[in-house]
Every structure is written in C-alpha cells, then in structure tokens.
Scaffold this motif. Structure first.
Motif, PDB file in Angstrom:
ATOM      1  N   LEU A   1      -3.488  76.210 -30.860  1.00 53.70           N
ATOM      2  CA  LEU A   1      -4.146  76.992 -31.919  1.00 53.70           C
ATOM      3  C   LEU A   1      -4.414  78.414 -31.435  1.00 53.70           C
ATOM      4  CD1 LEU A   1      -6.742  74.360 -33.203  1.00 53.70           C
ATOM      5  CD2 LEU A   1      -4.462  74.842 -34.123  1.00 53.70           C
ATOM      6  N   SER A   2      -4.128  79.374 -32.301  1.00 55.83           N
ATOM      7  CA  SER A   2      -4.438  80.785 -32.035  1.00 55.83           C
ATOM      8  C   SER A   2      -5.170  81.358 -33.249  1.00 55.83           C
ATOM      9  CB  SER A   2      -3.168  81.587 -31.769  1.00 55.83           C
ATOM     10  OG  SER A   2      -2.512  81.105 -30.615  1.00 55.83           O
ATOM     11  N   GLU A   3      -6.252  82.076 -32.990  1.00 55.91           N
ATOM     12  CA  GLU A   3      -7.051  82.681 -34.079  1.00 55.91           C
ATOM     13  C   GLU A   3      -7.118  84.189 -33.858  1.00 55.91           C
ATOM     14  OE1 GLU A   3     -11.176  81.608 -36.366  1.00 55.91           O
ATOM     15  OE2 GLU A   3     -11.265  81.872 -34.200  1.00 55.91           O
ATOM     16  N   VAL A   4      -6.576  84.926 -34.825  1.00 55.50           N
ATOM     17  CA  VAL A   4      -6.526  86.394 -34.740  1.00 55.50           C
ATOM     18  C   VAL A   4      -7.434  86.961 -35.830  1.00 55.50           C
ATOM     19  CG1 VAL A   4      -5.061  88.433 -34.819  1.00 55.50           C
ATOM     20  CG2 VAL A   4      -4.160  86.264 -33.891  1.00 55.50           C
TER      21      VAL A   4
ATOM     22  N   ALA B   1      -0.616  87.428 -32.120  1.00 55.06           N
ATOM     23  CA  ALA B   1      -0.803  86.116 -31.493  1.00 55.06           C
ATOM     24  C   ALA B   1       0.286  85.834 -30.462  1.00 55.06           C
ATOM     25  CB  ALA B   1      -0.809  85.043 -32.568  1.00 55.06           C
ATOM     26  N   ARG B   2       1.478  86.422 -30.675  1.00 53.93           N
ATOM     27  CA  ARG B   2       2.537  86.218 -29.711  1.00 53.93           C
ATOM     28  C   ARG B   2       2.434  87.159 -28.520  1.00 53.93           C
ATOM     29  NH1 ARG B   2       5.579  85.987 -34.554  1.00 53.93           N
ATOM     30  NH2 ARG B   2       6.411  88.095 -34.152  1.00 53.93           N
ATOM     31  N   ARG B   3       1.819  88.364 -28.709  1.00 52.51           N
ATOM     32  CA  ARG B   3       1.755  89.332 -27.625  1.00 52.51           C
ATOM     33  C   ARG B   3       0.490  89.228 -26.794  1.00 52.51           C
ATOM     34  NH1 ARG B   3       5.293  93.544 -27.781  1.00 52.51           N
ATOM     35  NH2 ARG B   3       4.516  93.744 -25.647  1.00 52.51           N
ATOM     36  N   LEU B   4      -0.597  88.789 -27.414  1.00 53.77           N
ATOM     37  CA  LEU B   4      -1.865  88.666 -26.707  1.00 53.77           C
ATOM     38  C   LEU B   4      -2.344  87.224 -26.766  1.00 53.77           C
ATOM     39  CD1 LEU B   4      -3.677  91.861 -28.050  1.00 53.77           C
ATOM     40  CD2 LEU B   4      -2.493  91.606 -25.863  1.00 53.77           C
ATOM     41  N   ASP B   5      -3.200  86.890 -25.855  1.00 53.11           N
ATOM     42  CA  ASP B   5      -3.686  85.514 -25.753  1.00 53.11           C
ATOM     43  C   ASP B   5      -4.884  85.328 -26.676  1.00 53.11           C
ATOM     44  OD1 ASP B   5      -4.219  82.936 -25.093  1.00 53.11           O
ATOM     45  OD2 ASP B   5      -4.982  83.374 -23.074  1.00 53.11           O
ATOM     46  N   PHE B   6      -4.597  84.890 -27.922  1.00 55.29           N
ATOM     47  CA  PHE B   6      -5.646  84.547 -28.878  1.00 55.29           C
ATOM     48  C   PHE B   6      -5.808  83.029 -28.971  1.00 55.29           C
ATOM     49  CE2 PHE B   6      -4.716  88.825 -30.376  1.00 55.29           C
ATOM     50  CZ  PHE B   6      -5.986  89.313 -30.669  1.00 55.29           C
TER      51      PHE B   6
ATOM     52  N   ARG C   1      -9.499  81.384 -25.032  1.00 49.73           N
ATOM     53  CA  ARG C   1      -9.348  81.127 -23.603  1.00 49.73           C
ATOM     54  C   ARG C   1      -9.351  82.435 -22.814  1.00 49.73           C
ATOM     55  NH1 ARG C   1      -5.492  77.231 -25.517  1.00 49.73           N
ATOM     56  NH2 ARG C   1      -3.858  78.814 -25.289  1.00 49.73           N
ATOM     57  N   GLY C   2      -8.817  83.483 -23.399  1.00 49.01           N
ATOM     58  CA  GLY C   2      -8.791  84.790 -22.740  1.00 49.01           C
ATOM     59  C   GLY C   2      -9.737  85.774 -23.415  1.00 49.01           C
ATOM     60  N   ARG C   3      -9.490  87.083 -23.183  1.00 47.90           N
ATOM     61  CA  ARG C   3     -10.302  88.168 -23.770  1.00 47.90           C
ATOM     62  C   ARG C   3      -9.378  89.151 -24.480  1.00 47.90           C
ATOM     63  NH1 ARG C   3     -14.653  89.486 -18.891  1.00 47.90           N
ATOM     64  NH2 ARG C   3     -15.634  87.387 -18.881  1.00 47.90           N
ATOM     65  N   PRO C   4      -8.819  88.744 -25.587  1.00 42.04           N
ATOM     66  CA  PRO C   4      -7.829  89.599 -26.254  1.00 42.04           C
ATOM     67  C   PRO C   4      -8.426  90.894 -26.807  1.00 42.04           C
ATOM     68  CG  PRO C   4      -8.381  87.727 -27.635  1.00 42.04           C
ATOM     69  CD  PRO C   4      -9.034  87.480 -26.318  1.00 42.04           C
ATOM     70  N   LEU C   5      -9.631  90.791 -27.329  1.00 40.21           N
ATOM     71  CA  LEU C   5     -10.242  92.015 -27.900  1.00 40.21           C
ATOM     72  C   LEU C   5     -10.535  93.045 -26.822  1.00 40.21           C
ATOM     73  CD1 LEU C   5     -12.657  90.533 -30.603  1.00 40.21           C
ATOM     74  CD2 LEU C   5     -10.335  91.412 -30.886  1.00 40.21           C
ATOM     75  N   GLU C   6     -10.897  92.614 -25.630  1.00 41.83           N
ATOM     76  CA  GLU C   6     -11.121  93.555 -24.535  1.00 41.83           C
ATOM     77  C   GLU C   6      -9.812  94.226 -24.128  1.00 41.83           C
ATOM     78  OE1 GLU C   6     -13.101  91.677 -21.354  1.00 41.83           O
ATOM     79  OE2 GLU C   6     -14.899  91.151 -22.521  1.00 41.83           O
ATOM     80  N   GLN C   7      -8.718  93.479 -24.191  1.00 46.82           N
ATOM     81  CA  GLN C   7      -7.427  94.084 -23.880  1.00 46.82           C
ATOM     82  C   GLN C   7      -7.054  95.159 -24.908  1.00 46.82           C
ATOM     83  OE1 GLN C   7      -4.601  90.865 -23.633  1.00 46.82           O
ATOM     84  NE2 GLN C   7      -5.529  89.978 -21.792  1.00 46.82           N
ATOM     85  N   ILE C   8      -7.311  94.834 -26.172  1.00 44.60           N
ATOM     86  CA  ILE C   8      -7.027  95.841 -27.220  1.00 44.60           C
ATOM     87  C   ILE C   8      -7.928  97.061 -27.041  1.00 44.60           C
ATOM     88  CG2 ILE C   8      -7.087  96.260 -29.702  1.00 44.60           C
ATOM     89  CD1 ILE C   8      -6.401  93.307 -30.089  1.00 44.60           C
ATOM     90  N   ALA C   9      -9.213  96.848 -26.724  1.00 47.38           N
ATOM     91  CA  ALA C   9     -10.128  97.963 -26.518  1.00 47.38           C
ATOM     92  C   ALA C   9      -9.674  98.822 -25.354  1.00 47.38           C
ATOM     93  CB  ALA C   9     -11.537  97.433 -26.292  1.00 47.38           C
TER      94      ALA C   9
END
Length: 335
Positions: A47-50, A88-93, A103-111
């Motif tokens: 499951l991935s939630e964006v 969802a395919r490029r970042l770990d959501f 599981r990861g910190r996708p929003l921090e990566q985008i920031a």
C-alpha cells in the motif's frame, strides 16, 4: 493517514478524500484513487498513500550579494502532488500495514528538494545584485526567479510535484547593516521634521508679529481717536465757554439796560414827584404868605402836635386861650 483494520485472514483499509491510495498485489496495481476502501491480504499486498492536497513549505536561508553583504530570505512555496502514481513510484510513500504510517519520510524529501532548488535560484539572482538593489527589487526578483526555476525543474517534474505558488515575505540584511542603511533615511526624515518644526515656529512667530502689529495699530488708532476726542471736547468746552460768555454778556447788558431804564424811570418819577412837591410847597408857601401870623402858629402847632408823642394831660393858660380865640374870631371875620 489511511485507517487499517485487521480481521482474520484479511484486512481492510480506508483512505481520506485528500489521499491517493495505491494497492499493488503481486506486481499489479489493483486499486488506485482517492477515498478508496477495500479488503486486502497483507502478505501479498503493498500500500502507498500519496497526499494530493496543497501544502506549504516555509523557507529561510541566507544569501550574499555582489558587494559581499549577507541577506536573509524568507519565502513560502506552495506545492501539491500533480501525479500521485508517479510520486508513489519515485518516492517511498509505502504504508506500514500494522500502523498505517509511512515507512519512510517522503514529505521531508520533497521539502529538501524544494528548499535546495529555491536556494539555488535565489542565490544565483542575489549574487549578481548589490545590497541596495537586492533590498529594492529583491523580493519581486527572487519570487519570479524561484517560481520560474521550480516550474521547469526536471527532478520535480519527474517526481510528480507541481509548484502552485511562491511568495517571498522578506529580504533583509544584517541588523547593523540595516540600521546603517536606515540612518540616511532617518536623518532625512528628521531633517524634514526639523524643517517642518522650524517652519511651524516661523509661522507662529510671524503670526505673533502680525498680532502684535495689529494690537499696536489698534493702540495707535485708539490713541488717535482719543486725541481727536480730547480735541473735540476742548473745542466743545471752548465753544460752550464762548457761548456762555456771550450769553452772560448779553444777560449783563440786558440787566444793565434794565437797570438804566429803571433808574431813568425812577429819576423821572423822582423829578415828577419833586416837581409836584415843589409846586405843592410853592402853593403852600403862597397860601402861607397870605395867612396871618397867629394862624400860621396854630397850623404849626397842629403840625407839630401831629408829630409829637401821645400827651396824657394838657394845661392851657388864659393867655393862650385868649390869643387862640382872638385868632379864630379874626379869621371868621375875614371870612
């Protein structure tokens, strides 16, 4: 975040209206979309939630101008996930099945991507501007440069991130430099304030002088009118005295004329009375001239008796009686 409930052999997941949920099972996308709710097997599913709502990222970084002055840039970048499947395919959501959290910190990566890209464009712009130019046009220039740079950033496009808006809140130098830059303007403002104060004082002095001149002119006018009043009063008094003197003279002349006329009348009366008395006396003398001596004595005695005091008793001698009777007899005979 997605709500995951566990049941025997199968689990259930439900996402919100602003979350894009992707369900991949055995390498195949089974569910994808917002507001999804479905059953899945945790051992064979991913499951991935964006999030697809608009989000804002605050930026605060330092830059250096062409004249080696440090400035602080404060900005805000608004973005959203335009392509959540690509994100969802490029970042770990990916979601943790047991907790429903990333599981990861996708929003921090985008920031971090947005911050680095924004700083890069802003630093490139401010490095070519002097401090005064950066402070005068820096906010507009930095906003336009960041917006154009982020809109064409390949990495963001490949991640599915879309920049919605860029706002630059402030471009400020160091505190001591800012005070130094503010000093000329403050001095000019102070000079304008002093000039206004001086002009106000000068205007007040001019108005006071005008008021004093008006008061002096009023006093002069009052003194002139008072002098005219005194002169007029003196003229009136002189005229009154002249008129009184003339009236007194006329009255005196009238009284003198009246006295003269009265005196003349009295003199004429006295002369007429004297003449009448003289005539009467002359007539009396003429009568007396023809009367006998004894008669005259009797008349004289009668006249004297009229002027004598009251007599209580009178003694007559025979001689006096004889003479009086003889006189009376003579008078009767002559008559």
């Amino acid at each position: 975040m997605a709500e995951i409930r566990r049941y025997p052999f199968v689990w259930h997941v439900r996402s919100g209206t602003t979350d894009h949920l992707v369900h991949v099972s055995r390498g195949r996308t089974v569910h994808a979309g917002t507001g999804q709710a479905f059953w899945f097997r945790p051992l064979t599913s991913a499951l991935s939630e964006v999030p697809i709502d608009d989000r804002e990222l605050g930026l605060l970084f330092h830059a250096r101008t062409s004249d080696f002055q440090d400035v602080t840039v404060q900005a805000t970048v608004a973005y959203r996930m335009a392509d959540p499947d690509l994100a969802a395919r490029r970042l770990d959501f990916g979601l943790e099945p047991r907790t429903g959290r990333w599981r990861g910190r996708p929003l921090e990566q985008i920031a971090q991507m947005l911050t680095e890209a924004s700083q890069q464009h802003a630093l490139a712009l401010l490095a070519g501007l002097p401090l005064t130019g950066a402070l005068a046009t820096g906010m507009t220039g930095v906003r336009e440069r960041i917006a154009a740079g982020l809109s064409g950033d390949e990495r963001l496009l490949q991640t599915g991130v879309e920049v919605v808006d860029v706002r630059v809140i402030d471009v400020r130098p160091e505190a001591d430099v800012e005070r130094a830059l503010q000093t000329p303007a403050r001095e000019q403002v102070q000079q304008e304030a002093d000039r206004a104060t001086y002009e106000r004082r000068a205007l007040a002095v001019e108005r006071e002088r005008a008021i004093s001149e008006n008061e002096l002119q009023s006093q002069i006018e009052l003194a002139t009118r008072e002098e005219q009043l005194v002169t007029q009063r003196g003229a009136n008094e002189r005229r009154r005295a002249t008129e009184a003197a003339a009236a007194g003279q006329i009255e005196t002349q009238a009284k003198a004329e009246q006295t003269r006329v009265l005196a003349e009348a009295r003199a004429d009366t006295t002369r007429m009375v004297g003449a009448a008395e003289a005539e009467t006396e002359a007539a009396r003398m003429a009568v007396y001239a023809t009367i006998d001596r004894d008669v005259l004595l009797a008349l004289a005695a009668r006249e004297a008796a009229a002027h004598l005091p009251q007599i209580g008793s009178l003694t007559l001698t025979p001689d006096v009686i004889t003479s009086a009777l003889s006189a009376l007899a003579r008078t009767d005979r002559d008559a």
